[in-house]
Design a protein around this motif. Structure first.
Motif, PDB file in Angstrom:
ATOM      1  N   SER A   2      -5.726  75.051   5.236  1.00 13.39           N
ATOM      2  CA  SER A   2      -5.669  75.316   6.674  1.00 13.39           C
ATOM      3  C   SER A   2      -4.254  75.149   7.203  1.00 13.39           C
ATOM      4  O   SER A   2      -3.423  74.463   6.627  1.00 13.39           O
ATOM      5  CB  SER A   2      -6.624  74.392   7.417  1.00 13.39           C
ATOM      6  OG  SER A   2      -6.170  73.063   7.314  1.00 13.39           O
ATOM      7  N   GLU A  10      -6.565  76.785  19.250  1.00 14.53           N
ATOM      8  CA  GLU A  10      -7.347  76.547  18.028  1.00 14.53           C
ATOM      9  C   GLU A  10      -7.791  75.091  17.937  1.00 14.53           C
ATOM     10  O   GLU A  10      -8.914  74.808  17.515  1.00 14.53           O
ATOM     11  CB  GLU A  10      -6.556  76.961  16.789  1.00 14.53           C
ATOM     12  CG  GLU A  10      -6.434  78.451  16.627  1.00 14.53           C
ATOM     13  CD  GLU A  10      -7.784  79.151  16.565  1.00 14.53           C
ATOM     14  OE1 GLU A  10      -8.700  78.661  15.879  1.00 14.53           O
ATOM     15  OE2 GLU A  10      -7.930  80.182  17.224  1.00 14.53           O
ATOM     16  N   ASN A  13     -10.651  74.745  20.250  1.00 12.79           N
ATOM     17  CA  ASN A  13     -11.848  75.364  19.655  1.00 12.79           C
ATOM     18  C   ASN A  13     -12.499  74.435  18.651  1.00 12.79           C
ATOM     19  O   ASN A  13     -13.727  74.321  18.609  1.00 12.79           O
ATOM     20  CB  ASN A  13     -11.495  76.687  18.977  1.00 12.79           C
ATOM     21  CG  ASN A  13     -11.467  77.832  19.936  1.00 12.79           C
ATOM     22  OD1 ASN A  13     -12.106  77.810  20.969  1.00 12.79           O
ATOM     23  ND2 ASN A  13     -10.715  78.860  19.594  1.00 12.79           N
ATOM     24  N   LYS A  14     -11.698  73.771  17.843  1.00 11.43           N
ATOM     25  CA  LYS A  14     -12.250  72.859  16.835  1.00 11.43           C
ATOM     26  C   LYS A  14     -12.860  71.625  17.489  1.00 11.43           C
ATOM     27  O   LYS A  14     -13.878  71.113  17.032  1.00 11.43           O
ATOM     28  CB  LYS A  14     -11.170  72.450  15.841  1.00 11.43           C
ATOM     29  CG  LYS A  14     -10.774  73.570  14.910  1.00 11.43           C
ATOM     30  CD  LYS A  14      -9.695  73.144  13.959  1.00 11.43           C
ATOM     31  CE  LYS A  14      -9.280  74.331  13.100  1.00 11.43           C
ATOM     32  NZ  LYS A  14      -8.160  74.020  12.237  1.00 11.43           N
TER      33      LYS A  14
END
Length: 106
Positions: A2, A10, A13-14
């Motif tokens: 990753s 991002e 989002n996680k």
């Protein structure tokens, strides 16, 4: 492997999930608009009118999500579209759409 530095969207989002990130972007857009109105002394900082910003933010998040899907952009770009449309609000988005249609039709 990753990406070690995924960026703010991002990471959100996680941590929160995609739907919450989209709603946070919509609320941020409406708060930016409200801050401009407060600076221009057209609104007080705190009032009942802030309640009406919530349905606008949710509605603009739904519209921005659809626009992002239609344009087939990345998730990061889609969140940015939501924030911009939420900042513009229904009237600003309508004016933008009218200009786009006029330009497209000649």
């Amino acid at each position: 492997m990753s990406d070690p530095d995924p960026g703010l969207i991002e990471a959100m989002n996680k941590f929160f999930g995609g739907a919450a990130t989209t709603l946070i972007a919509a609320l941020a857009g409406r708060l930016m608009y409200h801050a401009g109105e407060v600076r221009a002394k057209r609104r007080p900082i705190w009032s009942r009118d802030l309640i009406w910003e919530l349905p606008i933010a949710v509605g603009m998040a739904l519209i921005g999500d659809g626009v992002g899907e239609y344009l087939d952009v990345s998730n990061t770009q889609q969140v940015a579209i939501v924030a911009v449309l939420s900042y513009l609000g229904p009237r600003g988005a309508g004016a933008l759409l009218e200009k786009w249609v006029d330009r497209r039709n000649g």
